[in-house]
Write a protein that holds these residues in place. Structure first.
Motif, mmCIF file in Angstrom:
data_model
loop_
_atom_site.group_PDB
_atom_site.id
_atom_site.type_symbol
_atom_site.label_atom_id
_atom_site.label_comp_id
_atom_site.label_asym_id
_atom_site.label_seq_id
_atom_site.Cartn_x
_atom_site.Cartn_y
_atom_site.Cartn_z
ATOM 1 N N THR A 1 -34.200 84.597 94.722
ATOM 2 C CA THR A 1 -33.000 83.785 94.519
ATOM 3 C C THR A 1 -32.085 83.897 95.736
ATOM 4 O O THR A 1 -32.365 84.631 96.690
ATOM 5 N N TYR B 1 -39.117 85.335 91.034
ATOM 6 C CA TYR B 1 -38.852 84.354 92.073
ATOM 7 C C TYR B 1 -37.622 84.789 92.861
ATOM 8 O O TYR B 1 -36.660 85.312 92.303
ATOM 9 N N LYS C 1 -36.621 74.952 91.292
ATOM 10 C CA LYS C 1 -36.384 75.839 92.422
ATOM 11 C C LYS C 1 -37.006 75.203 93.658
ATOM 12 O O LYS C 1 -38.171 74.817 93.643
#
Length: 706
Positions: A171, A169, A156
């Motif tokens: 996105t 996390y 990422k």
């Protein structure tokens, strides 16, 4: 519907029915709610959609499908709609006539993705507008994680904040609002060819509901369109709280592309916006707004847009020239009266979640609002056709109550349905609950709740369980909790005291704001004075066997107490997801929080962070200490739990570490929560002497049986 038990235990708490707020049908005769339970015998969950008869208090099951959720009334006869998650990431919209359940629920349509927060409004004739929320891909299509192309790498890459928020996390997929129409002329038919992303195709990217906790309260629909709140896309979301109210005018809800959202400007109020709601005639909107764009717990102001076609006219309730506002509470949920002339608003005050009544126009709201419900905590209020209110609430001894109130006769409130029958099914009663005020660190009083064991005997002495709340801008209220429930500790044999020291909400903004750059100052002294007050005034409390527990900021305070004189007053301590070092605040995600509470950045005001750092006082740590910290807690990463445990172990202090790899800042899964309760209670019971008392009691019972 209730769990029968002689004693209120963690198993009883976690397996007891959990009910949603009750939502009445258009006729005001029925109300729909959901209820879920968990069985530790079968290790499985049950879930039901039920309809409550508001006259006789009896309820019946509409569906017990585990995947059915979020029911809403269609607004036609007694038809219910609800969502159902299916395989391959799709969502089904189902419908049923609650007066005719001989047939299986009808599948209205299938959406290729996960949707939630359904809302419906009648547009006229046989047509209804529908709105939902769900993730959209970068090209604006409904996101389906099951069918989305899987990357070959797990890497990422980020070039801006946020990287992660709460427990996930961030996105490229963003929350958005979707709309369409439903026609019921002959059979229910959703216009799937016009399933529109309301936020697609504009020059600036907006996201609503606002993650991580945004939901149905972040938007509303009417025959005139959609209002919603969204973060300011021009500002860094980690350092600013600003969310604005937007309006999308819609005439038919079949527009192939929604008009550009129109922003509602609020002058010097630049913080969080929330709780937008259309008036009954769809012409005006009420919402809340904060002033500061770096203070997530700032005072919410109540605002009115009298005419949704003129967004330049925004009026503030109880406005004052100095900008502070006349009403010193923080309004939350809002409900209009049937004719739109009055508002019913929930707000915290002195440890309770009260319901207030006020005129629906700031020009007529000269006097401060009057509380029409002052006991327990109101979680939801819905208007009935006869002008009465259907109220959903709870308390320290009752996990869910539905009541009907005539606002003109505020003293007359009738209970329609209570899960725990005032706690009797759990062995709890209001007789266990008490409260007191004491002198704080300075010229003010501090409020605290007391919960005694159900078998309380004033001639005996009970160890103290001192519970410290998180936030820090939060409070212990007269309300139910499935995570930190004082009754669980009381039923172990403690007198539980839950103080609301400096920083607590619901006691005026000056009291709340007194914690800024003062984390270990006034709040700590308030807690010391509370302990001393208990020693001097509660003969039935044995403070020599006291334990202290706290989570989040409460965990910070327990760590701070460990390094100070009050720490030697306790036999054992428990820190759940707390702060080990204030210098580590930049490992968190919402940076506006430390910037506000420590009055600046770490490099500009390092001395402020260091002043209130628990890690500065490690040499004083000596009390047995249980540390709990979870892997998915990105607000306070797991190092904040491992570090104090490592210190305790290195210093040879009795200590224990508990972690859940699949939990965030909270422990939500029933089986994990049971382990949490078992470990916490075993720890404090060992050092308070309750474990020995329980063992002696068991041995005594065994001898009697022999």
């Amino acid at each position: 519907m209730t769990v029968r038990a002689k004693k209120f235990t963690p198993e009883v708490l976690l397996s007891a029915p959990r009910r949603s707020a009750a939502v009445p049908n258009p006729a005001g005769t029925l109300a729909v709610f959901t209820v879920s339970t968990y069985s530790f015998e079968t290790h499985s969950k049950t879930s039901e959609i039920r309809v409550l008869d508001l006259k006789n208090g009896q309820s019946r099951v509409i569906t017990d499908d585990l995947n059915a959720r979020e029911p809403i009334w269609l607004g036609k006869d007694n038809v219910l709609l609800w969502l159902k998650g299916e395989e391959k990431g799709t969502t089904i919209l189902q419908a049923a006539d609650v007066d005719d359940l001989q047939y299986a629920p009808e599948t209205v349509t299938v959406f290729n993705g996960s949707l939630s927060n359904p809302k419906v409004v009648h547009l006229g004739s046989d047509t209804f507008a529908l709105a939902f929320t769900g993730l959209a891909t970068p090209d604006g299509e409904l996101y389906n994680p099951e069918t989305a192309k899987k990357p070959h790498s797990t890497g990422k890459v980020y070039s801006s904040l946020f990287v992660r928020q709460w427990d996930a996390y961030v996105t490229e997929n963003k929350s958005t609002i979707w709309y369409t129409t439903l026609n019921v002329h002959k059979r229910m038919q959703v216009n799937t060819t016009s399933f529109i992303n309301a936020l697609k195709g504009h020059s600036f990217q907006l996201e609503s509901p606002v993650p991580p906790f945004g939901g149905a309260g972040d938007f509303d629909i009417s025959k005139n369109g959609i209002v919603f709140v969204a973060k300011d896309p021009k500002l860094d979301p980690a350092n600013h709280t600003k969310t604005d109210l937007y309006y999308i005018p819609l005439q038919t809800f079949t527009e192939s592309q929604a008009p550009s959202p129109q922003i509602v400007k609020t002058g010097n109020l630049k913080g969080y916006s929330g709780s937008p709601i259309f008036s009954p005639d769809s012409k005006s909107v009420v919402f809340t707004r904060m002033k500061s764009d770096q203070y997530e717990s700032d005072k919410t102001r109540l605002l009115l847009v009298p005419d949704i076609t003129d967004l330049t006219n925004v009026q503030e309730f109880f406005e004052t020239k100095d900008g502070e506002g006349k009403w010193d509470l923080k309004p939350e949920g809002v409900t209009f009266s049937k004719d739109g002339s009055e508002l019913y608003v929930t707000a915290e005050e002195n440890g309770r979640g009260k319901l207030f009544k006020l005129p629906a126009s700031p020009r007529h709201a000269s006097d401060l609002p009057t509380a029409i419900v002052s006991d327990g905590s109101v979680t939801d209020a819905r208007m009935l056709p006869d002008g009465k209110l259907l109220i959903s609430s709870n308390s320290l001894v009752d996990n869910s109550t539905y009541s009907i109130l005539d606002p003109s006769k505020a003293s007359e409130i009738s209970t329609v349905s209570s899960v725990s029958k005032s706690g009797k099914a759990f062995g709890l009663s209001q007789d266990q609950v008490d409260e007191f005020w004491y002198e704080g660190a300075e010229d003010y009083s501090v409020h605290a709740w007391v919960l005694k064991p159900s078998n309380f005997d004033k001639s005996k002495k009970y160890p103290l369980a001192y519970l410290i709340h998180g936030g820090p801008q939060g409070a212990w209220n007269e309300s139910w909790s499935t995570r930190w429930n004082p009754a669980v500790f009381a039923e172990q044999g403690y007198v539980v005291v839950t103080p609301n020291p400096t920083g607590s909400s619901g006691y005026g903004m000056a009291f709340q704001n007194g914690i800024r750059n003062n984390w270990g100052g006034r709040p700590y002294v308030d807690l010391v004075k509370g302990f001393e007050y208990i020693e001097a005034n509660f003969p039935y409390v044995d403070t020599s066997r006291a334990v202290a527990l706290g989570a989040s900021y409460g965990g910070y305070m327990v760590n701070w107490i460990q390094g100070h004189d009050l720490g030697r007053k306790f036999k054992a301590l428990v820190t759940h997801d707390g702060v080990f070092s204030t210098l580590n605040q930049y490992s968190s995600e919402e940076l506006f929080f430390p910037h506000h509470d420590f009055a600046g950045t770490l490099w500009e005001n390092r001395e402020n962070y260091e002043k209130w750092d628990p890690a500065r006082h490690l040499k004083n740590w000596a009390t047995p200490h249980l540390i709990i910290h979870n892997e998915l807690d990105y607000r306070l990463p797991i190092g904040e739990g491992l570090a104090p445990f490592n210190v305790l172990q290195t210093k040879g202090i009795p200590s224990k570490f508990l972690t859940f790899p699949d939990e965030n800042h909270w422990v939500l899964k029933p089986e994990n929560s049971l382990v949490w309760h078992q470990e916490v209670l075993a720890w404090i019971n060992k050092y308070s002497g309750i474990e020995q008392e329980q063992e002696e009691l068991r041995q005594g019972v065994t001898k009697l049986r022999i």
